[in-house]
Design a protein around this motif. Structure first.
Motif, short mmCIF file in Angstrom:
data_model
loop_
_atom_site.label_atom_id
_atom_site.label_comp_id
_atom_site.label_asym_id
_atom_site.label_seq_id
_atom_site.Cartn_x
_atom_site.Cartn_y
_atom_site.Cartn_z
N ASN A 219 0.70 -1.19 0.04
CA ASN A 219 0.13 0.13 -0.15
C ASN A 219 0.75 1.21 0.10
O ASN A 219 0.40 2.35 -0.36
CB ASN A 219 -0.79 0.08 1.34
CG ASN A 219 -2.17 -1.01 1.24
OD1 ASN A 219 -3.09 -0.88 0.10
ND2 ASN A 219 -2.13 -2.21 1.93
N ILE A 220 2.18 1.34 0.45
CA ILE A 220 2.93 2.20 0.36
C ILE A 220 3.57 2.45 -1.10
O ILE A 220 3.50 3.69 -1.46
CB ILE A 220 4.22 2.07 1.37
CG1 ILE A 220 3.53 2.40 2.88
CG2 ILE A 220 5.32 3.18 1.36
CD1 ILE A 220 4.62 2.29 4.18
N THR A 221 3.87 1.27 -1.72
CA THR A 221 4.57 1.43 -3.12
C THR A 221 3.46 1.48 -4.06
O THR A 221 4.22 1.83 -5.06
CB THR A 221 5.51 0.33 -3.30
OG1 THR A 221 4.77 -0.71 -2.99
CG2 THR A 221 6.54 0.19 -1.93
N ASN A 222 2.58 0.96 -3.98
CA ASN A 222 1.60 0.86 -4.99
C ASN A 222 0.69 2.25 -5.34
O ASN A 222 -0.13 2.19 -6.06
CB ASN A 222 0.79 -0.29 -5.15
CG ASN A 222 -0.38 -0.04 -4.03
OD1 ASN A 222 -0.67 0.90 -3.57
ND2 ASN A 222 -1.09 -1.35 -3.63
N GLY A 223 0.94 3.30 -4.62
CA GLY A 223 0.23 4.42 -4.38
C GLY A 223 -0.97 4.49 -3.88
O GLY A 223 -1.89 5.41 -4.10
N ASN A 227 -3.06 8.71 -2.33
CA ASN A 227 -4.24 9.32 -3.14
C ASN A 227 -4.76 10.35 -1.92
O ASN A 227 -5.64 10.50 -1.27
CB ASN A 227 -5.69 8.61 -3.27
CG ASN A 227 -5.30 7.43 -4.28
OD1 ASN A 227 -4.68 7.68 -5.12
ND2 ASN A 227 -5.64 6.28 -3.74
N ASN A 228 -4.00 11.56 -2.21
CA ASN A 228 -4.41 12.88 -1.28
C ASN A 228 -5.34 13.80 -1.75
O ASN A 228 -5.61 13.98 -2.96
CB ASN A 228 -2.94 13.70 -1.17
CG ASN A 228 -1.88 13.13 -0.32
OD1 ASN A 228 -2.25 12.45 0.51
ND2 ASN A 228 -0.62 13.11 -0.73
N VAL A 239 0.22 9.75 8.41
CA VAL A 239 0.01 8.25 8.68
C VAL A 239 0.91 7.31 7.93
O VAL A 239 1.34 6.37 8.28
CB VAL A 239 -1.39 8.07 8.38
CG1 VAL A 239 -1.73 6.49 8.30
CG2 VAL A 239 -2.29 8.80 9.21
N ARG A 240 1.24 7.64 6.55
CA ARG A 240 2.10 6.97 5.79
C ARG A 240 3.46 6.90 6.47
O ARG A 240 4.16 5.78 6.56
CB ARG A 240 2.31 7.36 4.30
CG ARG A 240 0.97 7.25 3.72
CD ARG A 240 1.04 7.34 2.09
NE ARG A 240 1.78 8.46 1.82
CZ ARG A 240 1.42 9.81 1.63
NH1 ARG A 240 0.07 9.83 1.39
NH2 ARG A 240 2.10 10.79 1.10
N LEU A 244 5.44 3.53 7.95
CA LEU A 244 6.67 3.41 7.50
C LEU A 244 7.76 3.02 8.36
O LEU A 244 8.57 2.21 8.64
CB LEU A 244 7.18 4.18 6.44
CG LEU A 244 8.50 3.88 5.53
CD1 LEU A 244 8.93 2.54 4.99
CD2 LEU A 244 9.08 5.17 4.94
N LEU A 245 7.78 4.01 9.61
CA LEU A 245 8.48 3.77 10.67
C LEU A 245 8.31 2.62 11.55
O LEU A 245 9.11 2.07 12.11
CB LEU A 245 8.61 5.31 11.49
CG LEU A 245 8.99 6.47 10.77
CD1 LEU A 245 9.03 7.77 11.65
CD2 LEU A 245 10.67 6.32 10.52
N TRP A 246 6.99 2.43 11.65
CA TRP A 246 6.71 1.12 12.42
C TRP A 246 6.93 -0.12 11.87
O TRP A 246 7.80 -0.99 12.39
CB TRP A 246 4.97 1.17 12.68
CG TRP A 246 4.77 -0.41 13.15
CD1 TRP A 246 4.62 -0.79 14.18
CD2 TRP A 246 4.28 -1.36 12.14
NE1 TRP A 246 4.30 -2.06 14.27
CE2 TRP A 246 4.08 -2.47 13.04
CE3 TRP A 246 4.35 -1.61 10.81
CZ2 TRP A 246 3.56 -3.76 12.32
CZ3 TRP A 246 3.83 -2.67 10.42
CH2 TRP A 246 3.57 -3.62 11.11
#
Length: 346
Positions: A219-223, A227-228, A239-240, A244-246
């Motif tokens: 979900n991070i790499t596929n965009g 969708n902002n 949140v993203r 990612l840090l988690w």
């Protein structure tokens, strides 16, 4: 059982000359919508599509089931499942030690048959009647849920880099929950001890970690999480970055610090199994003494329950992935194949 029933229903539901197609489509935001099947839609080829559920709903159920069945180690961890189960046991006067649930489960409560319970049936000690019961119930559906969850990840793999690596990981998870999970000699639910049970338990742990990290990567790499909307872009970016840090924290402290080290010691038959933190004598220091650092899996399950459940379903910050079952006619399949062949030739 549920997987077999799904296949049987799909077989009888499909008329001659057509097939069932499972697809994932990015739907509208969930606010104001329900999670049940939508009305059938028709196109010119008279195909039908039903929204079965959402990937995020399935993810929430999988993480919730995993958290519940791990109740035995949750005494010191929120939401303290074992403490609540013990309170229910005490209220109804159910046993919390000794044979607990097994005499009743295998003899239908008939005391004169207790002595006929097979010796390979393990006796739970220090457990919980409610805990053992919900373990039965969770494991009756959890493998099917994870098979469907890994299938969703497989269908989404083409949107992210490393498609074939993702698909191999998904196939590993599907095959394990189809065939390997029954080899594990759990105290509850299995009813036997297997000589290779602990090895397959490690395979299952690998599948748990994949199910935790792969959807975040996808979900991070596929965009999908990019969708902002202008009025919420800051929240979505925050949140993203937080997820990612988690994920980095989980890989460092759960996968590398704990799992890799303990699995290596297991293969070398070196006991007791220890992570890097206790091996280096850091388990008494202020930061590393917390179990959330030494073994953050249980806390991560709770985080994913609220992330995929209330947050994504209620906030509406992202559209959700709809799992659709489609009945496709053979003429439509042939036309799609011809169009694809024409594009390849051109």
């Amino acid at each position: 059982v549920l997987t077999s029933l799904t296949l049987v229903v799909a077989f009888f539901w499909t008329p001659p000359g057509s097939m069932i197609r499972v697809s994932l489509q990015e739907g509208p935001s969930c606010c104001g919508t329900n999670n049940r099947s939508t009305s059938p839609t028709k196109n010119k080829n008279h195909n039908h599509s039903w929204t079965w559920t959402r990937e995020e709903t399935l993810a929430c159920c999988c993480n919730l089931g995993s958290s519940l069945y791990n109740y035995a180690g949750s005494t010191a961890h929120w939401p303290h499942w074992k403490v609540h189960f013990r309170k229910i046991d005490d209220y109804f006067g159910w046993p919390t030690s000794g044979n607990v649930f097994w005499d009743e489960a295998f003899t239908l409560g008939l005391q004169r048959y207790y002595k006929y319970v097979p010796l390979f049936v393990p006796r739970a000690t220090g457990g919980s009647t409610v805990g053992a019961t919900q373990f039965f119930m969770v494991w009756s559906i959890l493998p099917t849920c994870y098979i469907l969850y890994f299938t969703c990840m497989f269908l989404l793999s083409h949107r992210s880099p490393g498609k074939w690596i993702q698909r191999c990981l998904c196939i590993f998870g599907i095959c394990h929950f189809l065939f390997g999970t029954d080899v594990i000699a759990y105290r509850y639910g299995r009813g036997y001890y297997a000589p290779h049970g602990e090895l397959f338990h490690w395979f299952e742990k690998i599948a748990w970690r994949i199910a935790m990290l792969l959807p975040v990567y996808q979900n991070i790499t596929n965009g999908h999480w990019h969708n902002n909307h202008h009025d919420r872009s800051f929240i979505k970016t925050l949140v993203r970055i937080s997820l990612l840090l988690w994920a980095i924290f989980f890989v460092l402290f759960q996968v590398i610090q704990s799992d890799v080290m303990k699995f290596t010691q297991f293969l070398l038959d070196q006991y007791p199994l220890q992570g890097l933190i206790p091996m280096w004598g850091l388990d008494e220091t202020f930061f590393f003494q917390s179990s959330a650092v030494q073994y953050p899996y249980r806390e991560s399950l709770i985080l994913m329950i609220f992330w995929y459940g209330p947050f994504l379903h209620i906030s509406g910050l992202w559209p959700l992935f709809h799992i659709q079952l489609s009945r496709v006619s053979s003429s439509s399949i042939n036309s799609e194949w011809r169009r694809g062949k024409g594009r390849n030739e051109s």
